[in-house]
Structures are given as structure tokens and as C-alpha cells.
Design a protein around this motif. Structure first.
Motif, PDB file in Angstrom:
ATOM      1  N   VAL A 123       0.853  -1.191   0.000  1.00 26.90           N
ATOM      2  CA  VAL A 123       0.000   0.000   0.000  1.00 26.90           C
ATOM      3  C   VAL A 123       0.888   1.240   0.000  1.00 26.90           C
ATOM      4  O   VAL A 123       1.787   1.368   0.837  1.00 26.90           O
ATOM      5  CB  VAL A 123      -0.916   0.018   1.235  1.00 26.90           C
ATOM      6  N   PHE A 124       0.642   2.135  -0.933  1.00 26.41           N
ATOM      7  CA  PHE A 124       1.338   3.426  -0.950  1.00 26.41           C
ATOM      8  C   PHE A 124       0.314   4.526  -0.706  1.00 26.41           C
ATOM      9  O   PHE A 124      -0.687   4.622  -1.418  1.00 26.41           O
ATOM     10  CB  PHE A 124       2.045   3.660  -2.286  1.00 26.41           C
ATOM     11  N   LEU A 125       0.566   5.348   0.308  1.00 25.85           N
ATOM     12  CA  LEU A 125      -0.398   6.362   0.715  1.00 25.85           C
ATOM     13  C   LEU A 125       0.197   7.762   0.625  1.00 25.85           C
ATOM     14  O   LEU A 125       1.378   7.974   0.898  1.00 25.85           O
ATOM     15  CB  LEU A 125      -0.849   6.109   2.157  1.00 25.85           C
ATOM     16  N   VAL A 126      -0.659   8.711   0.240  1.00 19.74           N
ATOM     17  CA  VAL A 126      -0.325  10.136   0.280  1.00 19.74           C
ATOM     18  C   VAL A 126      -1.315  10.802   1.229  1.00 19.74           C
ATOM     19  O   VAL A 126      -2.533  10.671   1.058  1.00 19.74           O
ATOM     20  CB  VAL A 126      -0.412  10.781  -1.114  1.00 19.74           C
ATOM     21  N   GLU A 127      -0.795  11.476   2.240  1.00 23.07           N
ATOM     22  CA  GLU A 127      -1.658  12.141   3.207  1.00 23.07           C
ATOM     23  C   GLU A 127      -2.069  13.543   2.735  1.00 23.07           C
ATOM     24  O   GLU A 127      -1.379  14.174   1.945  1.00 23.07           O
ATOM     25  CB  GLU A 127      -0.934  12.287   4.553  1.00 23.07           C
ATOM     26  N   HIS A 128      -3.212  14.001   3.256  1.00 23.21           N
ATOM     27  CA  HIS A 128      -3.574  15.403   3.096  1.00 23.21           C
ATOM     28  C   HIS A 128      -2.545  16.260   3.848  1.00 23.21           C
ATOM     29  O   HIS A 128      -2.065  15.865   4.915  1.00 23.21           O
ATOM     30  CB  HIS A 128      -4.954  15.683   3.686  1.00 23.21           C
ATOM     31  N   VAL A 129      -2.243  17.418   3.299  1.00 21.41           N
ATOM     32  CA  VAL A 129      -1.356  18.367   3.979  1.00 21.41           C
ATOM     33  C   VAL A 129      -2.224  19.439   4.617  1.00 21.41           C
ATOM     34  O   VAL A 129      -2.872  20.218   3.908  1.00 21.41           O
ATOM     35  CB  VAL A 129      -0.359  19.006   2.998  1.00 21.41           C
ATOM     36  N   PRO A 130      -2.290  19.504   5.945  1.00 21.61           N
ATOM     37  CA  PRO A 130      -3.191  20.466   6.610  1.00 21.61           C
ATOM     38  C   PRO A 130      -2.752  21.908   6.376  1.00 21.61           C
ATOM     39  O   PRO A 130      -1.565  22.229   6.453  1.00 21.61           O
ATOM     40  CB  PRO A 130      -3.085  20.079   8.088  1.00 21.61           C
ATOM     41  N   ALA A 131      -3.735  22.769   6.071  1.00 25.50           N
ATOM     42  CA  ALA A 131      -3.441  24.182   5.819  1.00 25.50           C
ATOM     43  C   ALA A 131      -4.225  25.114   6.734  1.00 25.50           C
ATOM     44  O   ALA A 131      -3.794  26.242   6.976  1.00 25.50           O
ATOM     45  CB  ALA A 131      -3.741  24.525   4.363  1.00 25.50           C
ATOM     46  N   ALA A 132      -5.390  24.675   7.225  1.00 30.67           N
ATOM     47  CA  ALA A 132      -6.220  25.520   8.087  1.00 30.67           C
ATOM     48  C   ALA A 132      -7.241  24.632   8.794  1.00 30.67           C
ATOM     49  O   ALA A 132      -7.462  23.479   8.409  1.00 30.67           O
ATOM     50  CB  ALA A 132      -6.926  26.603   7.276  1.00 30.67           C
ATOM     51  N   ILE A 133      -7.839  25.181   9.842  1.00 35.78           N
ATOM     52  CA  ILE A 133      -8.919  24.506  10.559  1.00 35.78           C
ATOM     53  C   ILE A 133     -10.249  24.963   9.972  1.00 35.78           C
ATOM     54  O   ILE A 133     -10.435  26.150   9.679  1.00 35.78           O
ATOM     55  CB  ILE A 133      -8.876  24.825  12.069  1.00 35.78           C
ATOM     56  N   TRP A 134     -11.173  24.021   9.790  1.00 33.61           N
ATOM     57  CA  TRP A 134     -12.454  24.352   9.179  1.00 33.61           C
ATOM     58  C   TRP A 134     -13.575  24.330  10.210  1.00 33.61           C
ATOM     59  O   TRP A 134     -13.889  23.295  10.779  1.00 33.61           O
ATOM     60  CB  TRP A 134     -12.780  23.374   8.052  1.00 33.61           C
ATOM     61  N   ASN A 135     -14.172  25.511  10.465  1.00 37.42           N
ATOM     62  CA  ASN A 135     -15.298  25.660  11.390  1.00 37.42           C
ATOM     63  C   ASN A 135     -15.033  25.017  12.745  1.00 37.42           C
ATOM     64  O   ASN A 135     -15.943  24.495  13.391  1.00 37.42           O
ATOM     65  CB  ASN A 135     -16.576  25.093  10.763  1.00 37.42           C
ATOM     66  N   GLY A 136     -13.775  25.058  13.165  1.00 35.97           N
ATOM     67  CA  GLY A 136     -13.397  24.556  14.481  1.00 35.97           C
ATOM     68  C   GLY A 136     -13.515  23.063  14.651  1.00 35.97           C
ATOM     69  O   GLY A 136     -13.341  22.557  15.758  1.00 35.97           O
ATOM     70  N   GLN A 137     -13.778  22.337  13.565  1.00 36.61           N
ATOM     71  CA  GLN A 137     -14.071  20.914  13.687  1.00 36.61           C
ATOM     72  C   GLN A 137     -13.188  20.040  12.814  1.00 36.61           C
ATOM     73  O   GLN A 137     -12.616  19.050  13.287  1.00 36.61           O
ATOM     74  CB  GLN A 137     -15.537  20.675  13.325  1.00 36.61           C
ATOM     75  N   TYR A 138     -13.066  20.384  11.546  1.00 40.63           N
ATOM     76  CA  TYR A 138     -12.303  19.576  10.604  1.00 40.63           C
ATOM     77  C   TYR A 138     -11.099  20.359  10.086  1.00 40.63           C
ATOM     78  O   TYR A 138     -10.746  21.404  10.632  1.00 40.63           O
ATOM     79  CB  TYR A 138     -13.195  19.111   9.453  1.00 40.63           C
ATOM     80  N   ILE A 139     -10.479  19.851   9.017  1.00 43.52           N
ATOM     81  CA  ILE A 139      -9.239  20.438   8.513  1.00 43.52           C
ATOM     82  C   ILE A 139      -9.360  20.699   7.017  1.00 43.52           C
ATOM     83  O   ILE A 139      -9.985  19.935   6.286  1.00 43.52           O
ATOM     84  CB  ILE A 139      -8.048  19.488   8.787  1.00 43.52           C
ATOM     85  N   VAL A 140      -8.745  21.789   6.578  1.00 45.12           N
ATOM     86  CA  VAL A 140      -8.649  22.119   5.156  1.00 45.12           C
ATOM     87  C   VAL A 140      -7.235  21.805   4.694  1.00 45.12           C
ATOM     88  O   VAL A 140      -6.262  22.199   5.356  1.00 45.12           O
ATOM     89  CB  VAL A 140      -8.960  23.611   4.907  1.00 45.12           C
ATOM     90  N   ASP A 141      -7.120  21.085   3.566  1.00 46.37           N
ATOM     91  CA  ASP A 141      -5.775  20.791   3.061  1.00 46.37           C
ATOM     92  C   ASP A 141      -5.291  21.915   2.146  1.00 46.37           C
ATOM     93  O   ASP A 141      -5.982  22.907   1.914  1.00 46.37           O
ATOM     94  CB  ASP A 141      -5.730  19.431   2.357  1.00 46.37           C
ATOM     95  N   LYS A 142      -4.080  21.756   1.611  1.00 42.16           N
ATOM     96  CA  LYS A 142      -3.480  22.822   0.821  1.00 42.16           C
ATOM     97  C   LYS A 142      -4.175  23.043  -0.508  1.00 42.16           C
ATOM     98  O   LYS A 142      -3.931  24.046  -1.174  1.00 42.16           O
ATOM     99  CB  LYS A 142      -1.994  22.530   0.605  1.00 42.16           C
ATOM    100  N   LYS A 143      -5.030  22.102  -0.919  1.00 43.62           N
ATOM    101  CA  LYS A 143      -5.811  22.281  -2.144  1.00 43.62           C
ATOM    102  C   LYS A 143      -7.135  23.000  -1.865  1.00 43.62           C
ATOM    103  O   LYS A 143      -7.888  23.279  -2.796  1.00 43.62           O
ATOM    104  CB  LYS A 143      -6.088  20.931  -2.791  1.00 43.62           C
ATOM    105  N   GLY A 144      -7.430  23.238  -0.582  1.00 39.77           N
ATOM    106  CA  GLY A 144      -8.685  23.895  -0.233  1.00 39.77           C
ATOM    107  C   GLY A 144      -9.817  22.929   0.029  1.00 39.77           C
ATOM    108  O   GLY A 144     -10.970  23.356   0.185  1.00 39.77           O
TER     109      GLY A 144
END
Length: 265
Positions: A123-144
Motif C-alpha cells: 500500500v502506498f499512501l499520500v496524506e492530506h497536507v493540513p493548511a487551516a482549521i475548518w469551522n473549528g471541527q475539521y481540517i482544510v488541506d493545501k488544495k482547499g
């Protein structure tokens, strides 16, 4: 002469019957042979299928996880695959099913799965790269894109908080970069950026000052703040907020229990 002719016809009929009987026997024999061949093929195919699906023959034994991972572990991947239920053998297991299961993991941006002889799943995996917090609950990656990993997992990164309607994460991340670029000239940093249901922008700086930017010309209004700020601090009062929703100037609210007046600049 009549008797001879009759005898000849009788012999001819007998020969034809003999030929037909012989052909019938050969036909039946050929049909029987065909049935035998079909039976052998069906039996052989069944035996091969039984051999392929026998979990005791060529079971999948090893899992190799690759990729530059910070938030995912091999055990996370293993548990996700095990939750699929019974795995097939090396020959029967569909790697697309495993990939689909891995794609449901919040941190997985991209997954690639393949089998390696004789018993390995790689298995080869690519993780999301966190860029910001979304509505205090989830995360926004560098792609938005919003991905539903808990925001608590990245508190150590001190990311900017984005607060906005569903579907606006990409717009907000782009706007964040633009506004932060303007604020860099004054060494200000954004703590939170908000887009309300009326599409009006508001941000809070890490020094606690709240800026009201409104709907239009928000870049120019923020530049106005950086230009006016040196005049604000001459008042030697802590600033609560600056309302920049004016064609010229701004309204300033001071942090004072006894003075709630606004000063126009």
C-alpha cells in the motif's frame, strides 16, 4: 427377372439401413465424447476455482505500507483492511476493494494498492497536507478541500481557523493567502477568518484585534488598515476592533470598560 430385381432392391435397402445405423452409432458416440469433454472441463474449472478460493492455499500474509506519513500508522491501515471482512487469496483478492476502503480514511488523499507474489499486499499512501482549521471541527488541506480528520490532531501547528458556509473552503483558503500577504508588511498575522452568510468578511489578528472588511474591496480595505495602524497606536489604548467598511477611513473600538465610544479616522 422380376425376382432378381426385387432381391436387389431388398439388399440395397438393407445396406442403406446398415449405413444409417452405423452413422447413428457414430453420432451417438461423438455426442457421448462431447459430453465427456464438457464434463471434464466443468470438473476441471470447478477444481481450479476451489483451489483458488481455498483460504489455506496462498493466503495473504504480509502488509507493507509506504509513503511519507505523519498522521497515519500501519496499524490504522491494517485495521481498515480487516474491517472489510474476510480477505480472499492472493489470486482472488481484488485490490480495488482494498483501495476503496483506504480512500474512506480521513487522512488519505491518495491510495495505491498492489499485490506482490506470493502473499504480500503493498500500500502506498499520500496524506492530506493540513493548511487551516475548518469551522473549528475539521481540517482544510493545501488544495482547499475539507477532510474530516479531527481538528485536535493538528493543534500543535497553530493553523488559522476558517469559518464559513459549506462549499467555500477553497475560496476562503485563497483569500486567506491574499490577506496574509498584505498583512505581512505590518508584521500582522491572522488567527481566524470568517465569511458569513451575507458574504461579508471578518478576520481576527493574533494580537486580538478584530477587523471588519465587508463584502467588497477587502484587499484595499486591509491595506488601509496597515496604513492607519501607526496612527491608532498613538492613542496608547488597546484596540478591540477596526471597522473598515467605509469608502474612506475606519471606525475604531477601544478595549475600555468605561469608554465605548468609536473614534473615526
Amino acid at each position: 427377372m422380376v425376382k432378381a430385381s426385387t432381391k436387389s432392391m431388398t439388399e440395397t435397402v438393407k445396406k442403406k439401413r446398415s449405413v444409417f445405423a452405423s452413422l447413428r452409432i457414430r453420432s451417438l458416440g461423438g455426442f457421448a465424447f462431447l459430453l465427456l469433454v464438457i464434463a471434464l472441463i466443468v470438473g476441471g474449472t470447478s477444481a481450479v476455482i476451489n483451489w483458488m478460493t481455498d483460504s489455506n492455499r496462498m493466503p495473504l500474509k504480509q502488509l507493507v505500507v509506504q509513503g511519507n506519513l505523519h498522521y497515519l500508522t500501519t496499524n490504522d491501515v491494517r485495521q481498515t483492511i480487516l474491517h472489510m471482512g474476510h480477505l480472499g487469496t492472493f489470486l482472488t483478492q481484488n485490490v480495488d476493494q482494498i483501495q476503496t476502503a483506504l480512500d474512506t480514511m480521513p487522512w488519505v488523499a491518495q491510495a495505491s494498492v498492489r499485490k506482490e507474489w506470493p502473499d504480500v499486499i503493498k500500500v502506498f499512501l499520500v496524506e492530506h497536507v493540513p493548511a487551516a482549521i475548518w469551522n473549528g471541527q475539521y481540517i482544510v488541506d493545501k488544495k482547499g478541500d475539507v477532510f474530516k480528520a479531527p481538528a485536535e490532531q493538528v493543534t500543535d501547528l497553530h493553523l488559522v481557523g476558517l469559518y464559513g458556509p459549506e462549499g467555500t473552503s477553497s475560496l476562503m483558503l485563497t483569500t486567506l493567502h491574499e490577506l496574509q500577504g498584505i498583512l505581512n508588511q505590518g508584521n500582522f498575522h491572522i488567527a481566524t477568518l470568517t465569511l458569513n452568510e451575507w458574504h461579508s468578511w471578518q478576520l481576527q489578528l493574533t494580537n486580538g484585534i478584530q477587523l471588519e472588511l465587508g463584502q467588497d474591496d477587502i484587499n484595499q480595505r486591509l491595506e488601509r488598515f496597515t496604513w492607519l495602524y501607526p496612527q491608532f497606536i498613538k492613542q496608547d489604548k488597546p484596540i478591540a476592533y477596526v471597522d473598515l467598511r467605509y469608502s474612506n477611513g475606519a471606525a475604531v473600538g477601544w478595549k475600555s470598560a468605561s469608554n465605548n465610544n468609536k473614534s473615526m479616522r
